[in-house]
Design an enzyme around this catalytic site. Structure first.
Site, mmCIF file in Angstrom:
data_model
loop_
_atom_site.group_PDB
_atom_site.id
_atom_site.type_symbol
_atom_site.label_atom_id
_atom_site.label_comp_id
_atom_site.label_asym_id
_atom_site.label_seq_id
_atom_site.Cartn_x
_atom_site.Cartn_y
_atom_site.Cartn_z
ATOM 1 N N THR A 1 13.034 -9.763 66.462
ATOM 2 C CA THR A 1 11.903 -10.689 66.307
ATOM 3 C C THR A 1 12.025 -11.062 65.087
ATOM 4 O OG1 THR A 1 10.542 -9.908 67.748
ATOM 5 C CG2 THR A 1 9.692 -11.419 66.213
ATOM 6 N N LYS B 1 9.595 -17.209 69.828
ATOM 7 C CA LYS B 1 8.473 -16.238 69.622
ATOM 8 C C LYS B 1 6.811 -15.519 68.497
ATOM 9 C CE LYS B 1 8.298 -11.648 70.246
ATOM 10 N NZ LYS B 1 7.226 -10.843 70.663
HETATM 11 N N1 LIG Z 1 7.855 -3.490 69.668
HETATM 12 C C1 LIG Z 1 7.222 -4.370 70.789
HETATM 13 O O1 LIG Z 1 6.530 -4.365 71.751
HETATM 14 C C2 LIG Z 1 7.661 -5.001 70.543
HETATM 15 C C3 LIG Z 1 8.622 -5.232 69.279
HETATM 16 N N2 LIG Z 1 9.319 -6.509 69.467
HETATM 17 C C4 LIG Z 1 9.875 -6.823 67.882
HETATM 18 O O2 LIG Z 1 11.576 -6.579 68.705
HETATM 19 C C5 LIG Z 1 11.833 -5.445 66.670
HETATM 20 C C6 LIG Z 1 11.770 -3.931 67.024
HETATM 21 O O3 LIG Z 1 10.899 -3.763 67.761
HETATM 22 P P1 LIG Z 1 10.582 -1.960 67.292
HETATM 23 O O4 LIG Z 1 11.907 -1.388 68.850
HETATM 24 O O5 LIG Z 1 9.052 -2.038 68.190
HETATM 25 O O6 LIG Z 1 10.725 -1.534 66.497
HETATM 26 P P2 LIG Z 1 10.842 -0.044 65.732
HETATM 27 O O7 LIG Z 1 10.358 -0.001 64.111
HETATM 28 O O8 LIG Z 1 10.237 1.351 66.380
HETATM 29 O O9 LIG Z 1 12.572 -0.113 66.345
HETATM 30 C C7 LIG Z 1 12.538 -0.393 65.055
HETATM 31 C C8 LIG Z 1 14.345 -0.309 65.225
HETATM 32 O O10 LIG Z 1 15.069 -1.022 64.001
HETATM 33 C C9 LIG Z 1 16.264 -0.059 62.672
HETATM 34 N N3 LIG Z 1 15.902 -0.263 61.389
HETATM 35 C C10 LIG Z 1 15.564 -0.558 60.553
HETATM 36 N N4 LIG Z 1 15.517 -0.929 59.267
HETATM 37 C C11 LIG Z 1 16.066 -0.392 59.545
HETATM 38 C C12 LIG Z 1 17.451 -1.107 58.139
HETATM 39 N N5 LIG Z 1 17.425 -1.256 57.150
HETATM 40 N N6 LIG Z 1 18.151 -0.811 58.286
HETATM 41 C C13 LIG Z 1 18.787 -0.935 59.832
HETATM 42 N N7 LIG Z 1 18.639 -0.471 61.060
HETATM 43 C C14 LIG Z 1 16.927 -0.445 61.052
HETATM 44 C C15 LIG Z 1 14.979 1.195 63.426
HETATM 45 O O11 LIG Z 1 15.996 2.044 63.027
HETATM 46 P P3 LIG Z 1 15.415 3.978 62.421
HETATM 47 O O12 LIG Z 1 15.361 4.272 64.526
HETATM 48 O O13 LIG Z 1 16.506 4.194 61.939
HETATM 49 O O14 LIG Z 1 13.856 3.365 61.622
HETATM 50 C C16 LIG Z 1 14.855 0.665 64.741
HETATM 51 O O15 LIG Z 1 16.133 1.294 65.604
HETATM 52 C C17 LIG Z 1 11.574 -6.124 66.094
HETATM 53 O O16 LIG Z 1 11.120 -6.901 65.231
HETATM 54 C C18 LIG Z 1 9.788 -6.136 66.654
HETATM 55 O O17 LIG Z 1 9.063 -7.242 66.014
HETATM 56 C C19 LIG Z 1 9.605 -7.443 69.795
HETATM 57 C C20 LIG Z 1 8.549 -7.798 71.223
HETATM 58 C C21 LIG Z 1 8.018 -6.374 71.640
HETATM 59 O O1 LIG Z 2 6.176 -9.026 70.003
HETATM 60 C C1 LIG Z 2 5.310 -7.858 71.197
HETATM 61 C C2 LIG Z 2 5.236 -8.089 72.070
HETATM 62 O O2 LIG Z 2 4.401 -7.384 72.680
HETATM 63 O O3 LIG Z 2 6.289 -9.365 72.488
#
Ligand SMILES: NC(=O)C1=CN([C@@H]2O[C@H](COP(=O)(O)OP(=O)(O)OC[C@H]3O[C@@H](n4cnc5c(N)ncnc54)[C@H](OP(=O)(O)O)[C@@H]3O)[C@@H](O)[C@H]2O)C=CC1
Ligand SMILES: O=CC(=O)O
Length: 775
Positions: A576, A655
């Site tokens: 996102t 989104k």
């Molecule tokens: N959780 C949800 O319900 C939903 C989330 N989203 C979106 O999806 C995306 C991911 O969400 P989610 O999985 O929940 O988030 P997490 O925080 O669990 O995961 C984030 C991911 O990004 C990586 N990351 C963060 N910073 C860096 C960096 N500087 N360099 C490389 N990798 C990085 C993390 O790696 P590391 O493991 O090393 O920290 C991890 O793999 C977000 O944009 C969120 O808004 C969309 C829909 C639903």
């Molecule tokens: O981004 C979060 C979701 O639930 O969709």
């Protein structure tokens, strides 16, 4: 040894029923075809089940099986690589003892492996030792389970061969009349028309159990269509439905009962025509009183007479009941739209109540056109989870069948989406993908032709973020990319990648924190130490990163994915982010000659685990079309629907709008919970009241109870919700749209963040309203 029928034998007439007919499910959810995902039915026609089963009420009965000699030496083997030959398969197991028989199941349509097989040892004594070990064949961990003769799987003591399902029963018909009619074919043990528990009204279908099988032969000798109460009804053989299956282990195979938290995932699709095939619902179990029960039959959808009413039934319960897209029943008013032209999916399933309801949206001009056959599973209030895969569908055939009826019909735009899930990536065809619907006032002329493939092209207007559908020249036999990269294995990335692996894709992963790759590696994923190397080694690479900064870093930074991209490859960003970020990444990826697709999505942790995400795709230029075609089936493994929204940036924008609404809803809900408590009322009652009314949302029902206990198990981190609000406000600003509610909500999330709640679930925003945080 068992007398095995030929491979991949399927009986189109044979359907299975949920042993507990009390459940409020549409027929599509209660029935399943034999052609099921392997996890649900390991043996297509060979007469075996695994012994890990859960009945419709969630009771395991694995111990009660009487293993027959013939089955004792037989094991199911799941997760078999596409590449594994029967010879290698047999050789592998021969180290344990003499093999009496072994087979890798083949899909009858595509001729491709279905990713599972069976091995039978001459000496059943070796089975226990085989079961004790881990097995890796051709580099892939396979799952070995016992099988059980199907005939040992009695449900309520009723033989499957004596029971029929009757659909399309006129609502005026009584139980007695049903019994009376069928008693002319033989002695009846029981008969019942299913009724809606709340209204007491007939649901338009029922069951008749005969004393012996001869009666069934007699009934079917007169065909599947019978006339009852002045209307035509359709009969099908019923078979006890396997419950969730006990794959309590990893990921998509954990269908087992979830206690009361049953999923209400409804049918992937909907109705059937009298003379067509019955739309088999996909839904998992369903929460008894939610889900998407609809009436069957009798509900001819307005002008679409000849079809069963639109019991689209897509009860999107998130595993906790309340339908997300439920209700509606627009067909009679012609409100539906023929999205996907035969491949449509009737969402929402509308509670038809006999008035020709249709599944709303994605679906159809009547839910009645649906073709993607879903595969019901589980059933019952305690076997809630559903399977993320769905069998391939002969969409073309059904599209053609269905098209005639919609051609020229006025349609009202609702939601578009086409969704197909597959048992495994191998099985996809272009007809089963890339089908989208449109938002347009009338069917364009070109729909008069053969609607083989509907493919999104240009948006009609930006403000609707819509597109027109037109026939695509997608190839008829699309090959899936054999190599799929996945960057970012956080809360969402991990289950998404896992689903790809489980569906048979060759997945290579990378994550900044390497340890998060390990569970996926143990499931068969490969690992590369940088995004660049992943991209270089894969055909399509998905990125699922935290925010714009990390998305850019991973895509364009040192050792970023762009360095490994080149012509012929594709990059699909599902993070996102804001539109500008998406455009930046798109531009740089494309400068390497590769293609880019924006595919952010809606749906949190549980939908990700269940392959139920809603993808918001954008950015397909003519040169990217093949990427869309390639990515679509992969998105379908991870999600339940796809929207195509036009230019790069539109997916991100949609989104952000969705999450802006969600963030405000959660903030408002938090205020309501606290206010209720403050005035001496029970917030639990508020949750219940809300859940029953027009403002109900799964989010409230699921998160409310834990919020009341100040518990915030993280599904969607609060920091990401605040990021989304921030980005949405920027978007609003860019077009001078006033968004005061979102702005206020954003402030609340900022307060919560400043108190260390960033990594809690976004429902922890309620803490920001509590006096202790406000001091
Ligand atoms: N959780 C949800 O319900 C939903 C989330 N989203 C979106 O999806 C995306 C991911 O969400 P989610 O999985 O929940 O988030 P997490 O925080 O669990 O995961 C984030 C991911 O990004 C990586 N990351 C963060 N910073 C860096 C960096 N500087 N360099 C490389 N990798 C990085 C993390 O790696 P590391 O493991 O090393 O920290 C991890 O793999 C977000 O944009 C969120 O808004 C969309 C829909 C639903
Ligand atoms: O981004 C979060 C979701 O639930 O969709």
């Amino acid at each position: 040894m068992e007398d095995f029928p030929e491979r991949s034998r399927f009986d189109d007439n044979q359907i299975a029923y949920n042993g507990n007919e009390e459940f409020e499910q549409p027929p599509e959810q209660q029935y399943e075809e034999f052609e099921q995902p392997p996890e649900q039915q390991f043996d297509s026609g060979r007469g075996f089940e695994t012994n890990h089963n859960v009945d419709s009420e969630g009771n395991e009965f694995r111990d009660s099986f009487n293993h027959r000699d013939s089955a004792a030496g037989k094991l199911f083997v799941g997760g078999v690589s596409w590449e594994t030959t029967e010879e290698a398969f047999t050789n592998y197991f021969s180290k344990y003892g003499e093999i009496a028989d072994s087979v890798i199941m083949i899909d009858k349509h595509s001729g491709r492996p279905r990713g599972f097989g069976f091995v039978t040892f001459a000496d059943p004594g070796v089975v226990d030792s085989v079961l004790e070990e881990e097995h890796v064949i051709d580099g892939r961990v396979v799952e070995v389970k016992r099988t059980v003769p199907r005939e040992d799987m009695g449900f309520k003591g009723i033989s499957k061969r004596k029971k029929i399902f009757v659909g399309g029963i006129p609502t005026s018909l009584t139980d007695d009349e049903l019994g009376e009619y069928f008693s002319t074919y033989g002695s009846i043990v029981e008969h019942q028309i299913m009724v809606d528990h709340k209204t007491g009204r007939s649901r338009g279908f029922g069951f008749v159990t005969f004393e012996n099988e001869d009666a069934l032969d007699k009934v079917f000798s007169e065909g599947k269509i019978h006339e009852l109460g002045g209307k035509q009804v359709e009969i099908k053989k019923a078979e006890p439905k396997r419950g969730g299956g006990d794959f309590s282990g990893s990921a998509p195979k954990s269908y087992g009962g979830l206690g009361g938290a049953a999923a209400g995932y409804g049918a992937y699709n909907s109705a059937s025509r009298y003379n067509g095939k019955m739309g088999r619902g996909y839904g998992g179990g369903g929460y008894p009183t939610y889900g998407t029960y609809n009436n069957y039959g009798g509900n001819y959808a307005g002008s679409y007479a000849g079809f069963y009413g639109g019991y689209g039934g897509y009860g999107y319960g998130f595993g906790y009941g309340g339908p997300m897209y439920g209700n509606a029943g627009y067909a009679a008013s012609g409100y539906g739209m023929p999205a996907g032209y035969g491949g449509n999916t009737a969402y929402g399933g509308g509670r038809g109540y006999g008035n020709g309801a249709v599944g709303r949206g994605g679906g159809s001009g009547g839910g009645s056109y649906g073709s993607g056959r879903g595969y019901d599973r589980s059933g019952g209030s305690t076997t809630g989870r559903y399977h993320p895969y769905q069998k391939p569908v002969d969409l073309e055939e059904e599209a053609n069948d269905n098209f005639a009826s919609i051609n020229g019909s006025p349609i009202g735009g609702v939601v578009m989406s086409f969704l197909v899930k597959t048992t495994n990536c191998h099985h996809l065809s272009s007809t089963a993908m890339a089908m989208c619907s449109s938002f347009c006032p009338h069917l364009p002329n070109h729909f008069g032709g053969r609607p083989a493939y509907s493919f999104p092209t240009k948006p009609l207007s930006f403000s609707f973020k819509a597109f027109s559908s037109q026939a695509s020249n997608a190839s008829s036999e699309d090959e899936l990319p054999t190599r799929v990269g996945f960057l970012g294995l956080g809360i969402m990335g991990s289950p998404m990648a896992q689903n790809l692996i489980k569906s048979g894709c060759d997945v290579t992963v990378w994550n900044r924190t390497k340890s998060k790759c390990d569970p996926l590696i143990s499931l068969g994923a490969k690992y590369k130490p940088s995004p660049e190397e992943v991209a270089a080694s894969c055909d399509v690479t998905f990125a699922m990163l935290a925010d714009p900064e990390s998305a850019v870093d991973v895509a364009l930074g040192k050792h970023g994915a762009a360095n490994g991209m080149s012509s012929g490859k594709g990059y699909v960003d599902v993070s996102t982010v804001d539109g500008a970020t998406s455009k930046l990444i798109s531009g740089r990826i494309k400068s390497t000659g590769a293609s880019f697709l924006e595919a952010s999505f809606s749906g949190s942790k549980k939908p990700a685990e269940d392959g139920q995400l809603i993808f918001l795709t954008a950015g397909m230029q003519s040169c990217d079309k093949s990427l869309y075609e390639i990515a679509a089936p992969l998105l379908d493994v991870m999600g339940k629907s796809r929207f195509y929204l036009g230019d790069v940036g539109n997916g991100a924008a949609m989104k952000l709008v969705v999450n802006m609404i969600m963030g405000s809803m959660m903030a408002s809900f938090s205020e309501g919970l606290l206010l209720t408590e403050k005035i001496g009322l029970d917030p639990k009652v508020l949750v219940e009241v809300v859940s029953q009314g027009a403002i109900s949302a799964p989010m409230y029902s699921v998160k409310g109870p834990s919020m009341i206990q100040s518990l915030y198990p993280t599904a969607f981190p609060l920091k990401h919700q605040q990021k989304d609000l921030r980005l949405a406000l920027g978007l609003a600003e860019s077009v001078s749209q006033s968004t005061p509610i979102a702005a206020a909500a954003n402030e609340l999330y900022k307060v919560a963040k400043s108190h260390g709640l960033s990594d809690e679930d976004f429902s922890a925003v309620i803490e920001a309203l509590k006096p202790k945080l406000q001091q």
